[in-house]
Scaffold this motif. Structure first.
Motif, PDB file in Angstrom:
ATOM      1  N   UNK A 209       0.802  -1.229   0.000  1.00 41.97           N
ATOM      2  CA  UNK A 209       0.000   0.000   0.000  1.00 41.97           C
ATOM      3  C   UNK A 209       0.832   1.276   0.000  1.00 41.97           C
ATOM      4  N   UNK A 210       2.028   1.226   0.552  1.00 42.90           N
ATOM      5  CA  UNK A 210       2.911   2.395   0.541  1.00 42.90           C
ATOM      6  C   UNK A 210       4.336   1.917   0.325  1.00 42.90           C
ATOM      7  N   UNK A 211       5.209   2.803  -0.146  1.00 45.32           N
ATOM      8  CA  UNK A 211       6.580   2.401  -0.466  1.00 45.32           C
ATOM      9  C   UNK A 211       7.641   3.294   0.170  1.00 45.32           C
ATOM     10  N   UNK A 212       7.235   4.274   0.958  1.00 50.48           N
ATOM     11  CA  UNK A 212       8.146   5.254   1.567  1.00 50.48           C
ATOM     12  C   UNK A 212       8.709   6.233   0.542  1.00 50.48           C
ATOM     13  N   UNK A 213       8.373   6.064  -0.708  1.00 52.62           N
ATOM     14  CA  UNK A 213       8.970   6.858  -1.781  1.00 52.62           C
ATOM     15  C   UNK A 213       7.919   7.055  -2.863  1.00 52.62           C
ATOM     16  N   UNK A 217       7.222   1.924  -6.931  1.00 53.84           N
ATOM     17  CA  UNK A 217       6.020   1.096  -6.966  1.00 53.84           C
ATOM     18  C   UNK A 217       6.197  -0.196  -6.189  1.00 53.84           C
ATOM     19  N   UNK A 218       7.319  -0.364  -5.481  1.00 57.19           N
ATOM     20  CA  UNK A 218       7.597  -1.641  -4.839  1.00 57.19           C
ATOM     21  C   UNK A 218       8.446  -1.468  -3.586  1.00 57.19           C
ATOM     22  N   UNK A 219       8.403  -2.490  -2.741  1.00 58.36           N
ATOM     23  CA  UNK A 219       9.267  -2.616  -1.570  1.00 58.36           C
ATOM     24  C   UNK A 219      10.090  -3.892  -1.746  1.00 58.36           C
ATOM     25  N   UNK A 220      11.390  -3.814  -1.501  1.00 60.41           N
ATOM     26  CA  UNK A 220      12.244  -4.981  -1.666  1.00 60.41           C
ATOM     27  C   UNK A 220      11.863  -6.081  -0.676  1.00 60.41           C
ATOM     28  N   UNK A 221      11.652  -7.273  -1.186  1.00 58.95           N
ATOM     29  CA  UNK A 221      11.260  -8.423  -0.372  1.00 58.95           C
ATOM     30  C   UNK A 221      12.512  -9.205   0.023  1.00 58.95           C
ATOM     31  N   UNK A 222      13.188  -8.754   1.067  1.00 55.38           N
ATOM     32  CA  UNK A 222      14.374  -9.445   1.554  1.00 55.38           C
ATOM     33  C   UNK A 222      14.034 -10.867   1.991  1.00 55.38           C
ATOM     34  N   UNK A 223      12.817 -11.057   2.498  1.00 55.02           N
ATOM     35  CA  UNK A 223      12.397 -12.367   2.985  1.00 55.02           C
ATOM     36  C   UNK A 223      12.379 -13.410   1.870  1.00 55.02           C
ATOM     37  N   UNK A 224      12.301 -12.960   0.611  1.00 50.82           N
ATOM     38  CA  UNK A 224      12.317 -13.908  -0.505  1.00 50.82           C
ATOM     39  C   UNK A 224      13.643 -14.656  -0.595  1.00 50.82           C
ATOM     40  N   UNK A 237      19.688 -16.552  -6.260  1.00 49.80           N
ATOM     41  CA  UNK A 237      18.842 -15.371  -6.094  1.00 49.80           C
ATOM     42  C   UNK A 237      19.693 -14.120  -6.284  1.00 49.80           C
ATOM     43  N   UNK A 238      19.305 -13.311  -7.250  1.00 49.29           N
ATOM     44  CA  UNK A 238      19.939 -12.025  -7.509  1.00 49.29           C
ATOM     45  C   UNK A 238      18.955 -10.924  -7.083  1.00 49.29           C
ATOM     46  N   UNK A 239      19.460  -9.867  -6.485  1.00 51.09           N
ATOM     47  CA  UNK A 239      18.610  -8.772  -6.024  1.00 51.09           C
ATOM     48  C   UNK A 239      18.839  -7.529  -6.876  1.00 51.09           C
ATOM     49  N   UNK A 240      17.744  -6.881  -7.264  1.00 50.08           N
ATOM     50  CA  UNK A 240      17.787  -5.620  -8.008  1.00 50.08           C
ATOM     51  C   UNK A 240      17.384  -4.492  -7.062  1.00 50.08           C
ATOM     52  N   UNK A 241      18.342  -3.875  -6.364  1.00 49.27           N
ATOM     53  CA  UNK A 241      18.005  -2.810  -5.418  1.00 49.27           C
ATOM     54  C   UNK A 241      17.646  -1.495  -6.105  1.00 49.27           C
ATOM     55  N   UNK A 242      18.015  -1.364  -7.369  1.00 46.94           N
ATOM     56  CA  UNK A 242      17.754  -0.119  -8.090  1.00 46.94           C
ATOM     57  C   UNK A 242      16.271   0.043  -8.390  1.00 46.94           C
ATOM     58  N   UNK A 243      15.673  -0.969  -9.048  1.00 46.97           N
ATOM     59  CA  UNK A 243      14.255  -0.891  -9.372  1.00 46.97           C
ATOM     60  C   UNK A 243      13.372  -1.114  -8.150  1.00 46.97           C
ATOM     61  N   UNK A 244      13.879  -1.846  -7.152  1.00 46.55           N
ATOM     62  CA  UNK A 244      13.084  -2.082  -5.950  1.00 46.55           C
ATOM     63  C   UNK A 244      12.866  -0.795  -5.164  1.00 46.55           C
ATOM     64  N   UNK A 245      13.873   0.055  -5.126  1.00 49.71           N
ATOM     65  CA  UNK A 245      13.777   1.283  -4.333  1.00 49.71           C
ATOM     66  C   UNK A 245      13.437   2.506  -5.166  1.00 49.71           C
TER      67      UNK A 245
END
Length: 306
Positions: A209-213, A217-224, A237-245
């Motif tokens: 519902x919110x992203x802090x920004x 449009x997204x929040x990074x799902x570290x739990x994944x 598992x590769x993480x994309x912190x650029x598009x996530x934040x």
């Protein structure tokens, strides 16, 4: 159903979640999911030969092993696509290119920019990863890339799944921000069932519902990350912190958190002039910030892995 059940593991995704399955994902000479971090860095968009050579040199010197750069862009809106136009070395600013680019021009521009990227990668000892949008471009792109990225919009694109299942190049499959891990593993199963086992997945955030920004449009799902280690331990598992934040000042913190949580690498945007990037100028790192981040994540990885 969004959660992964025992019945799923036995009947729906038995190949992808097989605990004793052995995979080896090689992008050129770079192993994705091995003992070393797979850092894929570079601009969101290949704007010019000068730009991609500068980026390749910088990310290589910082310790990255792969250069990333987009040559096909699935933009939210059809206007302003710079990739069918003269590149940045021509001096024409991207914000003056407000027209729909025909597919034939997209293909011509894409192959030219792929050539730039391959040449830069060879000079600086990097493997190449780029997003594929159209199944009929696979053979052309295969001449230039070492790994195909499937963007989040194309997670369920069965034309791409069918085509890429026949490729000898590995795949980085992005999870759509509105889809569960169960759905992502379903796509993985489509590859495994077709005999395509050299793939990794990319987490780039989930819808909340919110992203802090306001721009994100997204929040990074570290739990994944630990969830994939539980359900599909053979899939890197590769993480994309650029598009996530979608925010430059958040990227380093999320990158550090991802590596601490056990991610096998990062897909990260790095640009010679981040504020003036043609696409997504809010999130790319500059060269000095990326070099600093590399030292930090290398230290974290060493601590976690001994």
């Amino acid at each position: 159903m969004k959660d992964i059940s025992q019945a799923d593991q036995e009947n729906n995704i038995p190949l992808s979640t097989a605990r004793n399955y052995e995979r080896k994902i090689m992008a050129g000479d770079v192993q994705v999911g091995g003992k070393d971090l797979a850092i894929m860095a570079g601009p969101c968009t290949v704007e010019s030969k000068t730009q991609i050579f500068e980026a390749a040199k910088a990310v290589s010197e910082a310790g990255a092993k792969m250069i990333r750069g987009g040559v096909y862009k699935p933009l939210t809106f059809p206007y302003g696509d710079p990739l069918g136009q003269p590149d940045a070395d021509s001096g024409l600013p991207a914000n003056e290119r407000m027209r729909v680019v025909p597919r034939s021009e997209q293909d011509q521009a894409a192959e030219k920019r792929l050539g730039y990227m391959k040449e830069a990668a060879e000079k600086y000892g990097l493997a190449v990863i780029s997003e594929i949008m159209y199944a009929d471009t696979m053979d052309m792109m295969s001449q230039y890339v070492d790994m195909f990225q499937v963007g989040y919009r194309h997670m369920f694109n069965m034309d791409l799944v069918e085509a890429l299942a026949t490729s000898d190049k590995p795949i980085l499959l992005k999870r759509h921000y509105g889809e569960s891990l169960r759905s992502l593993l379903g796509v993985c199963e489509h590859f495994d069932a077709r005999g395509k086992h050299d793939y990794a997945i990319c987490e780039r955030g989930v819808t909340v519902p919110h992203t802090h920004n306001v721009n994100s449009r997204a929040i990074l799902d570290i739990q994944a990350i630990p969830a994939m280690a539980e359900y599909a331990p053979s899939v890197p598992v590769i993480i994309d912190p650029s598009h996530a934040t979608f925010k430059r000042s958040y990227v380093a913190a999320m990158s550090r958190a991802a590596i601490a949580a056990g991610a096998h690498g990062l897909l990260i945007e790095v640009h010679p002039d981040p504020e003036n990037a043609w696409i997504d100028p809010l999130q790319a790192l500059g060269f000095s910030d990326f070099e600093k981040l590399m030292r930090e994540i290398e230290a974290i990885h060493k601590i976690i892995n001994g």
